[in-house]
Scaffold this motif. Structure first.
Motif, PDB file in Angstrom:
ATOM      1  N   GLY A   1     -10.140  29.986   1.242  1.00  0.00           N
ATOM      2  CA  GLY A   1      -8.967  28.854   0.928  1.00  0.00           C
ATOM      3  C   GLY A   1      -9.420  27.406   0.950  1.00  0.00           C
ATOM      4  O   GLY A   1     -10.669  27.084   1.707  1.00  0.00           O
ATOM      5  N   CYS A   2      -8.365  26.565   0.685  1.00  0.00           N
ATOM      6  CA  CYS A   2      -8.949  25.289   0.592  1.00  0.00           C
ATOM      7  C   CYS A   2      -8.930  24.705   2.067  1.00  0.00           C
ATOM      8  O   CYS A   2      -8.200  24.846   2.972  1.00  0.00           O
ATOM      9  N   ARG A   3     -10.180  24.234   2.520  1.00  0.00           N
ATOM     10  CA  ARG A   3     -10.234  23.279   3.758  1.00  0.00           C
ATOM     11  C   ARG A   3     -11.231  22.027   3.515  1.00  0.00           C
ATOM     12  O   ARG A   3     -12.274  22.023   3.626  1.00  0.00           O
ATOM     13  N   TYR A   4     -10.173  20.969   3.377  1.00  0.00           N
ATOM     14  CA  TYR A   4     -10.790  19.734   3.073  1.00  0.00           C
ATOM     15  C   TYR A   4     -11.552  19.149   4.283  1.00  0.00           C
ATOM     16  O   TYR A   4     -10.874  19.541   5.426  1.00  0.00           O
ATOM     17  N   LEU A   5     -12.584  18.462   4.169  1.00  0.00           N
ATOM     18  CA  LEU A   5     -13.259  17.730   5.211  1.00  0.00           C
ATOM     19  C   LEU A   5     -12.208  16.473   5.780  1.00  0.00           C
ATOM     20  O   LEU A   5     -12.377  15.303   4.951  1.00  0.00           O
ATOM     21  N   ALA A   6     -11.813  16.651   6.816  1.00  0.00           N
ATOM     22  CA  ALA A   6     -10.879  15.453   7.313  1.00  0.00           C
ATOM     23  C   ALA A   6     -10.275  14.520   6.119  1.00  0.00           C
ATOM     24  O   ALA A   6     -10.258  13.345   6.010  1.00  0.00           O
ATOM     25  N   ASP A   7      -9.423  15.188   5.375  1.00  0.00           N
ATOM     26  CA  ASP A   7      -8.717  14.654   4.177  1.00  0.00           C
ATOM     27  C   ASP A   7      -7.109  15.038   4.542  1.00  0.00           C
ATOM     28  O   ASP A   7      -6.981  15.917   4.192  1.00  0.00           O
ATOM     29  N   GLU A   8      -6.194  13.986   4.412  1.00  0.00           N
ATOM     30  CA  GLU A   8      -4.747  14.303   4.370  1.00  0.00           C
ATOM     31  C   GLU A   8      -4.329  14.866   3.351  1.00  0.00           C
ATOM     32  O   GLU A   8      -3.335  15.327   3.484  1.00  0.00           O
TER      33      GLU A   8
ATOM     34  N   LEU B   1     -12.791  20.541  10.632  1.00  0.00           N
ATOM     35  CA  LEU B   1     -12.033  21.456   9.597  1.00  0.00           C
ATOM     36  C   LEU B   1     -10.356  20.833   9.846  1.00  0.00           C
ATOM     37  O   LEU B   1      -9.994  20.467  10.738  1.00  0.00           O
ATOM     38  N   PRO B   2      -9.536  21.183   8.755  1.00  0.00           N
ATOM     39  CA  PRO B   2      -8.294  20.819   9.167  1.00  0.00           C
ATOM     40  C   PRO B   2      -7.382  21.792  10.125  1.00  0.00           C
ATOM     41  O   PRO B   2      -8.086  23.055  10.392  1.00  0.00           O
TER      42      PRO B   2
END
Length: 548
Positions: free
Chosen positions: A396-403, A17-18
């Motif tokens: 909310g936005c939670r990208y998988l290991a993404d800058e 998770l971020p």
């Protein structure tokens, strides 16, 4: 998320998770959003609903008249969950890929994965081996449940260590055959409300797809906000639509919303506009989910089918042109519920229904959500001025290991990448995708406005507008047009028509006719392909140079 409370034995998703300081602010202002700390959304959607409405109520319907009751669905889901954990070795937190056409079996697999505490990664049946390999790599997928008819590309992807189990075939290890063993009810895994339940991947039309991680409580939140307060379904509703379950628009509209309401859903493997209309009539569908293009195409044949049972029409996935809205209303008497959602936020967060609809606008924030229009620094701009749409709510936005997390979330808000205007009455009006604004000779031109004018011509079935580099003006407006079947129209005739609809600087300088517009498997227009691949000579109009 507290790792001590998670039910996940496989902690990959939690660890990727971020960081919390990159999350948007979350809102749980509505009482129905105060979920308990322990929550399994599959158990809530299926078991609790069956308990409330009875096991004999219809849950899923098939095109050929088959019906799965809530009791039958629960039995099938429990059997699949037993296979997952006892035969396939799936443990809570594992990522399980789901692939196949839209059928009750695919939906049952999705529910079983969540009930078993694993994480569903539902992909499109149309995605090819390279795309599948990328998704499996990003999400570290360990298992896959795949319709036997969609197995070839998944095998071709050659994902290391992936255990593939097919369903719908006649092999001894077929999932449905393994599920025939009698093992009794399955006790759902006691997941935390903030355990990851699914990873939904963005379309990936421009670059590497992003994995969006959503919690168990998020799945219920889309039903308890948009569906409960805007759509307002009843247990007697029959849902249907075109979006596949690998698209969160379809997952919500065809599985989550009807199950939360105790309603039923008609799941169609073939759901294009041609197949939709007779299915709507034959099965007395009352709630429809599809894209603006489908509504436009169905207009030519809507009088041939009995749609008297239809009471709710929902549009999302791309901008709904006001011309399409008005034409549908004139032909059917039904007001399309427009909405904007995002894979990052799971479903629709701005919309309006019934008398609250203002054609040409998206609507107002769905209860439980907030929205505003901001500039590049996150400052709110005055009503009537265009800016970036910023939203926040229970998801909310939670990208998988993404800058790219830093691009989507700023100042506690989700920045969707859409240019919007907030009108003084609080309604939000779509202008364009932020990267689709055309700046020509100093004018800001919104492609959707030009498209809407093109669609008002009776011969035009579809239209897309992009900018093309031009030495004199920086960029010029280029229109790609698909004509209605049997219609004849020249570029000169269309440009003459457009001069009566829009200011000269907004009118297309180039018109190109195509047999079809390029779209993703989910139906979204691929404007980048029009910019990059279809930049032919076209037919420009030198007379327009003098109109300014």
């Amino acid at each position: 998320m507290d790792p001590k409370t998670s039910a996940h034995l496989d902690s990959f998703s939690r660890e990727h998770l971020p960081p919390p300081d990159q999350w948007p602010e979350l809102l749980f202002d509505l009482p129905e959003l105060n979920y308990p700390a322990r929550l399994n959304c599959a158990a809530e959607l299926l078991d609790r609903t069956a308990d409330r409405f009875g096991p004999d109520r219809p849950a899923f319907r098939t095109p050929h008249g088959g019906v799965w009751s809530y009791g039958e669905l629960r039995d099938r889901v429990d059997r699949i969950a037993h296979v997952l954990t006892s035969d396939l070795g799936v443990v809570p937190g594992n990522r399980v890929l789901l692939r196949g056409p839209t059928t009750p079996h695919l939906a049952a697999c999705w529910l079983a994965v969540l009930k078993a505490g694993a994480i569903a990664v539902t992909v499109l049946a149309q995605q090819r081996s390279v795309e599948l390999a990328t998704i499996c790599s990003i999400a570290r997928v360990s298992h896959a449940l795949c319709d036997i008819r969609a197995i070839d590309d998944l095998v071709k992807a050659q994902v290391p260590g992936l255990r593939i189990t097919t369903y719908g075939g006649d092999a001894p290890d077929d999932l449905l055959r393994l599920a025939e063993a009698e093992r009794g009810p399955y006790r759902p895994v006691d997941t935390a409300a903030d355990d990851v339940a699914l990873i939904a991947f963005t379309s990936g039309t421009t670059g590497r797809p992003k994995g969006c991680m959503h919690f168990h409580r998020d799945v219920l939140a889309i039903a308890d906000t948009f569906s409960r307060h805007v759509l307002r379904p009843t247990p007697d509703d029959v849902f249907a639509g075109s979006p596949p379950l690998g698209f969160t628009f379809g997952l919500g509209g065809l599985v989550v919303f009807p199950l939360r309401a105790g309603a039923s859903s008609l799941l169609l493997e073939q759901s294009g506009p041609v197949q939709l209309l007779p299915a709507l009539a034959a099965h007395r569908v009352s709630v429809l989910f599809t894209a603006p293009t489908a509504y436009r195409v169905m207009l030519d044949h809507v009088d041939e089918h009995d749609l008297t049972a239809l009471r709710r029409c929902v549009s999302a996935g791309e901008n709904l042109p006001v011309a399409t809205w008005r034409s549908w209303y004139e032909r059917t008497g039904l007001r399309i519920i427009n909405g904007i959602g995002a894979t990052e936020l799971l479903h629709i967060f701005i919309s309006a229904a019934d008398d609250a609809i203002r054609p040409g606008t998206t609507g107002v924030p769905v209860p439980g959500w907030q929205a505003r229009v901001v500039d590049g620094e996150g400052r709110q701009v005055p009503d009537g001025e265009p800016g970036l749409l910023a939203v926040r709510g229970p998801i909310g936005c939670r990208y998988l290991a993404d800058e790219r997390q830093r691009d989507y979330v700023a100042h506690g808000w989700n920045i969707t990448g859409d240019t919007y205007v907030r009108d003084p009455d609080g309604y939000f009006r779509y202008v364009a995708r932020a990267d689709d604004m055309i700046i020509s000779s100093g004018y800001n031109i919104a492609g959707p406005e030009v498209e809407d004018a093109l669609l008002r011509h009776p011969a035009v079935a579809e239209a897309a507008v992009v900018g093309r580099a031009d030495e004199l003006r920086g960029r010029i407006v280029v229109a790609y047009v698909v004509l209605r079947e049997g219609a004849e129209l020249s570029a000169d005739e269309l440009r003459t028509y457009m001069k009566g609809e829009l200011a000269p600087h907004k009118c297309p300088r180039v018109v190109e006719f195509l047999p079809a517009l390029p779209r993703t498997a989910t139906g979204k227009l691929q404007r980048f392909r029009l910019r990059d691949e279809f930049s032919g000579c076209g037919t420009s109009d030198p007379e327009m140079l003098r109109d300014e």
